[in-house]
Every structure is written in structure tokens, then in C-alpha cells.
Design an enzyme around this catalytic site. Structure first.
Site, mmCIF file in Angstrom:
data_model
loop_
_atom_site.group_PDB
_atom_site.id
_atom_site.type_symbol
_atom_site.label_atom_id
_atom_site.label_comp_id
_atom_site.label_asym_id
_atom_site.label_seq_id
_atom_site.Cartn_x
_atom_site.Cartn_y
_atom_site.Cartn_z
ATOM 1 N N LYS A 66 0.821 -1.227 0.000
ATOM 2 C CA LYS A 66 0.000 0.000 0.000
ATOM 3 C C LYS A 66 0.852 1.274 0.000
ATOM 4 O O LYS A 66 0.483 2.271 -0.605
ATOM 5 C CB LYS A 66 -0.960 0.005 1.192
ATOM 6 C CG LYS A 66 -2.074 -1.020 1.039
ATOM 7 C CD LYS A 66 -3.058 -0.956 2.191
ATOM 8 C CE LYS A 66 -4.058 -2.095 2.079
ATOM 9 N NZ LYS A 66 -5.031 -2.111 3.170
ATOM 10 N N ASN A 86 -4.909 2.015 -1.484
ATOM 11 C CA ASN A 86 -5.418 0.653 -1.678
ATOM 12 C C ASN A 86 -6.238 0.514 -2.966
ATOM 13 O O ASN A 86 -6.756 -0.568 -3.247
ATOM 14 C CB ASN A 86 -6.249 0.195 -0.468
ATOM 15 C CG ASN A 86 -7.614 0.841 -0.415
ATOM 16 O OD1 ASN A 86 -7.836 1.902 -1.010
ATOM 17 N ND2 ASN A 86 -8.544 0.209 0.278
ATOM 18 N N ASN A 149 0.921 1.389 20.136
ATOM 19 C CA ASN A 149 1.636 0.444 19.270
ATOM 20 C C ASN A 149 2.778 -0.210 20.028
ATOM 21 O O ASN A 149 3.385 0.403 20.913
ATOM 22 C CB ASN A 149 2.187 1.167 18.029
ATOM 23 C CG ASN A 149 2.644 0.182 16.971
ATOM 24 O OD1 ASN A 149 1.928 -0.762 16.657
ATOM 25 N ND2 ASN A 149 3.835 0.383 16.427
ATOM 26 N N GLY A 240 -13.697 -7.465 10.808
ATOM 27 C CA GLY A 240 -13.482 -6.485 9.748
ATOM 28 C C GLY A 240 -14.172 -6.796 8.428
ATOM 29 O O GLY A 240 -13.860 -6.165 7.407
HETATM 30 P P1 NAP Z 1 1.239 -3.582 8.948
HETATM 31 O O1 NAP Z 1 1.526 -2.309 8.235
HETATM 32 O O2 NAP Z 1 2.123 -4.775 8.765
HETATM 33 O O3 NAP Z 1 1.195 -3.204 10.532
HETATM 34 C C1 NAP Z 1 1.031 -4.201 11.486
HETATM 35 C C2 NAP Z 1 0.884 -3.580 12.873
HETATM 36 O O4 NAP Z 1 0.594 -4.656 13.784
HETATM 37 C C3 NAP Z 1 2.140 -2.884 13.400
HETATM 38 O O5 NAP Z 1 1.749 -1.723 14.076
HETATM 39 C C4 NAP Z 1 2.732 -3.926 14.383
HETATM 40 O O6 NAP Z 1 3.445 -3.360 15.442
HETATM 41 C C5 NAP Z 1 1.460 -4.543 14.917
HETATM 42 N N1 NAP Z 1 1.633 -5.904 15.463
HETATM 43 C C6 NAP Z 1 1.929 -7.038 14.754
HETATM 44 N N2 NAP Z 1 1.955 -8.103 15.578
HETATM 45 C C7 NAP Z 1 1.685 -7.636 16.833
HETATM 46 C C8 NAP Z 1 1.582 -8.250 18.121
HETATM 47 N N3 NAP Z 1 1.772 -9.569 18.286
HETATM 48 N N4 NAP Z 1 1.263 -7.469 19.184
HETATM 49 C C9 NAP Z 1 1.069 -6.134 19.032
HETATM 50 N N5 NAP Z 1 1.154 -5.491 17.822
HETATM 51 C C10 NAP Z 1 1.464 -6.239 16.758
HETATM 52 O O7 NAP Z 1 -0.225 -4.110 8.620
HETATM 53 P P2 NAP Z 1 -1.498 -3.232 8.176
HETATM 54 O O8 NAP Z 1 -1.518 -3.049 6.706
HETATM 55 O O9 NAP Z 1 -1.556 -2.038 9.049
HETATM 56 O O10 NAP Z 1 -2.711 -4.243 8.489
HETATM 57 C C11 NAP Z 1 -3.053 -4.572 9.846
HETATM 58 C C12 NAP Z 1 -4.200 -5.574 9.848
HETATM 59 O O11 NAP Z 1 -5.402 -4.959 9.373
HETATM 60 C C13 NAP Z 1 -3.962 -6.785 8.947
HETATM 61 O O12 NAP Z 1 -4.365 -7.914 9.651
HETATM 62 C C14 NAP Z 1 -4.860 -6.537 7.750
HETATM 63 O O13 NAP Z 1 -5.294 -7.758 7.163
HETATM 64 C C15 NAP Z 1 -6.022 -5.799 8.403
HETATM 65 N N6 NAP Z 1 -6.772 -4.931 7.440
HETATM 66 C C16 NAP Z 1 -8.084 -5.197 7.234
HETATM 67 C C17 NAP Z 1 -8.819 -4.386 6.370
HETATM 68 C C18 NAP Z 1 -10.285 -4.666 6.162
HETATM 69 O O14 NAP Z 1 -10.853 -4.157 5.180
HETATM 70 N N7 NAP Z 1 -10.936 -5.406 7.033
HETATM 71 C C19 NAP Z 1 -8.218 -3.311 5.709
HETATM 72 C C20 NAP Z 1 -6.855 -3.052 5.957
HETATM 73 C C21 NAP Z 1 -6.136 -3.879 6.823
HETATM 74 P P3 NAP Z 1 5.007 -2.957 15.291
HETATM 75 O O15 NAP Z 1 5.036 -1.595 14.645
HETATM 76 O O16 NAP Z 1 5.514 -2.960 16.685
HETATM 77 O O17 NAP Z 1 5.645 -4.021 14.423
#
Ligand code: NAP
Length: 275
Positions: A66, A86, A149, A240
Site C-alpha cells: 500500500k 489501496n 503500538n 473487519g
Molecule cells: P502492517 O503495516 O504490517 O502493521 C502491522 C501492525 O501490527 C504494526 O503496528 C505492528 O506493530 C502490529 N503488530 C503485529 N503483531 C503484533 C503483536 N503480536 N502485538 C502487538 N502489535 C502487533 O499491517 P497493516 O496493513 O496495518 O494491516 C493490519 C491488519 O489490518 C492486517 O491484519 C490486515 O489484514 C487488516 N486490514 C483489514 C482491512 C479490512 O478491510 N478489514 C483493511 C486493511 C487492513 P510494530 O510496529 O511494533 O511491528
């Protein structure tokens, strides 16, 4: 010939987007095809140009591309400050970039879950691409947003980024660390981390939910430790799926100029996910 669209990501196999867009197209009488493209991690730019040059009209972009999509496109509307795109639209040699995640979340919260966001204390866990996409739309609804975070400096950086944007009520966004959350209560707690995908749970304190709070996990199609934690503490829960369908509807509108009805698609996917 049908106009060509696809979702591009890595991985992408699990995506519900082709089913959602096929349902929108059938319901609105639009003649489109919609596929899936697995792009190599170092080959996103080449993959989108190949699709466009092969006659493609637009793409949905998912993990982990993205931000790269934002760099490669002319960002429009709320994508400008989200630093993440997106939805791509190919138009007369231009690559236009949109972010519909935030609109999708806000529509799901307001229209489907019937919440009022104004003055609500909203905790967003995570400071990745998904959080960047939803912060401005939440602030525009006048929610009081706190970002927490695991890596604290990413939360701080995100908050500074949005505070620097003129036109948004900057006092409505703050950051916090997980270990300092114990005295705070929130009306809406949104899990925008990817922790649920690996059955992990962000370290939330016991009393995080205000009375009648909603726990919202952006992960869809599965229960997560966060939603189970919330249900055990009598919070309402939502996954979601509604956000996914609502963001897809906004992409469809950007591409086709037609707004599909989301409720039957959410119902059908929910039935499918529940087997
Ligand atoms: P991303 O950029 O990879 O960010 C992931 C985030 O999760 C980071 O802030 C990371 O923290 C945190 N994290 C990962 N594992 C963790 C844990 N065990 N404990 C605490 N924090 C943790 O991913 P993203 O694009 O933001 O997406 C996040 C989620 O939203 C995904 O699962 C995605 O599938 C979902 N999503 C859903 C939709 C929908 O339409 N429903 C749309 C967009 C995204 P750190 O910075 O410390 O690594």
C-alpha cells in the site's frame, strides 16, 4: 470485452475481493472481470504496469504494497495524507491512487453497526498502513483518537504526522504505550494490528472497555484472541468483514461511478465464513 480489474498483493490467495466485486457487478449490471495478482515482493511496480499495459482499468492493492502504491501513484483525497493507497485507477496514462480503508471502516461503524463517533474515545492498536488509512476519517467524524503500538516510536511518528495536517482537530489525537493504558477507558477499541493473524493478542489491560464498548478487529473471517478477550469482558464485538465490503464498495464507485448495495454482500459472505 469486459473492463479488467484485480487485487494485487503478496500473499493474495485468501482475498475475498474477487467474490465481492463479482457480486457488486452482478447487482449493478456492470460488465467487469476481476482477478487476483500475486506480485513478487520486489516486483510490484513492474506488475502494475504490466496489468495496465495489458488493458487493465484499476487495481485494489493489499499487503505489503500500500505504501509503494502511494509512491507510484498520484494520491487523491484522503490518500494524500494516509501515505498508503489501496485503490488504483488507470486513466488516460495517469495512475490515480485512493485510500478507501478509512471510509470503509467509518461506514461499517456508522451505517452497519449504528454507532455515533463524535466525542467517542477510540483506541486504535497498531501504527501500520491500516492505521494510517483510518486516522483522518475518524478525526473528521470528531472521534477522540488514541494510538497505541508495540513499537512506540512508530505511534509517536504517526501522531506527529497527523497533527501536522492543517484542518484536522489536532488535539483529538494522542499516543500511548500499552503499559500506561491501565487507567484509561475507551468506547471503541479497534485492533488494526496483524496480531490476530498469528493468534497473538496485543497486551491490553483488564479494564480497557468503557460500559457498552465495541471491540472491532480489522481481521475478518476468523475469531481472534482480541475479540475473545473483549467478549469475556462483556464488550460488543465486530470483525473487519463489514469494513472490507464497504472499502470495496467505495473502490467500485471510484472505478464505475455506481454505488453498490453492501448489505446483501456482507450477509452472503458472513454466511459463507460461518460455513
Ligand atoms: P502492517 O503495516 O504490517 O502493521 C502491522 C501492525 O501490527 C504494526 O503496528 C505492528 O506493530 C502490529 N503488530 C503485529 N503483531 C503484533 C503483536 N503480536 N502485538 C502487538 N502489535 C502487533 O499491517 P497493516 O496493513 O496495518 O494491516 C493490519 C491488519 O489490518 C492486517 O491484519 C490486515 O489484514 C487488516 N486490514 C483489514 C482491512 C479490512 O478491510 N478489514 C483493511 C486493511 C487492513 P510494530 O510496529 O511494533 O511491528
Amino acid at each position: 470485452m469486459s473492463d479488467k480489474y484485480a487485487v494485487i498483493g503478496n500473499p493474495v490467495e485468501h482475498s475475498f475481493s474477487p467474490a465481492i466485486h463479482a457480486a457488486f457487478a452482478a447487482a449493478t449490471g456492470q460488465d467487469i472481470s476481476y482477478g487476483k495478482i500475486l506480485a513478487p515482493l520486489d516486483g510490484f511496480g513492474a506488475a502494475i504496469l504490466k496489468f495496465r499495459d495489458g488493458g487493465g482499468s484499476g487495481l485494489n492493492v493489499t499487503l505489503p504494497f500500500k505504501h509503494e502504491a502511494w509512491n507510484l501513484s498520484e494520491a487523491q483525497g484522503m490518500a494524500i495524507d494516509a501515505n498508503a493507497v489501496n485503490t488504483l485507477k488507470f486513466e488516460r496514462g495517469r495512475i490515480l491512487g485512493y485510500n478507501t480503508d478509512g471510509i470503509g471502516l467509518v461506514r461499517d461503524l456508522k451505517d452497519n453497526l449504528r454507532l455515533v463517533l463524535e466525542d467517542q474515545r477510540v483506541l486504535v492498536m497498531g501504527a501500520g498502513g491500516a492505521t494510517y488509512g483510518v486516522v483522518e476519517p475518524l478525526l473528521r467524524e470528531r472521534a477522540q483518537v488514541t494510538i497505541v503500538n508495540r513499537t512506540l516510536d512508530k505511534a509517536q511518528q504517526l501522531v506527529r504526522h497527523f497533527q501536522a495536517i492543517t484542518g484536522i482537530a489536532t488535539r483529538s489525537i494522542a499516543w500511548q504505550s500499552y503499559d500506561r493504558l491501565h487507567d484509561d477507558r475507551f468506547d471503541i477499541v479497534i485492533n488494526a494490528t496483524s496480531a490476530g493473524l498469528t493468534d497473538d493478542m496485543p497486551p491490553l489491560p483488564e479494564g480497557i472497555f468503557a460500559g457498552d464498548a465495541l471491540a472491532y478487529d480489522m481481521v475478518y473471517g476468523k475469531s481472534t484472541p482480541f475479540l475473545e478477550f473483549a467478549a469475556a469482558r462483556e464488550a460488543r464485538t465486530a470483525d473487519g468483514l463489514g469494513m472490507l465490503v464497504e472499502q470495496a464498495a467505495e473502490s467500485f464507485y471510484i472505478w464505475r461511478g455506481v454505488r453498490p448495495d453492501t448489505a446483501p454482500v456482507i450477509r452472503a459472505l458472513r454466511m459463507k465464513a460461518e460455513g
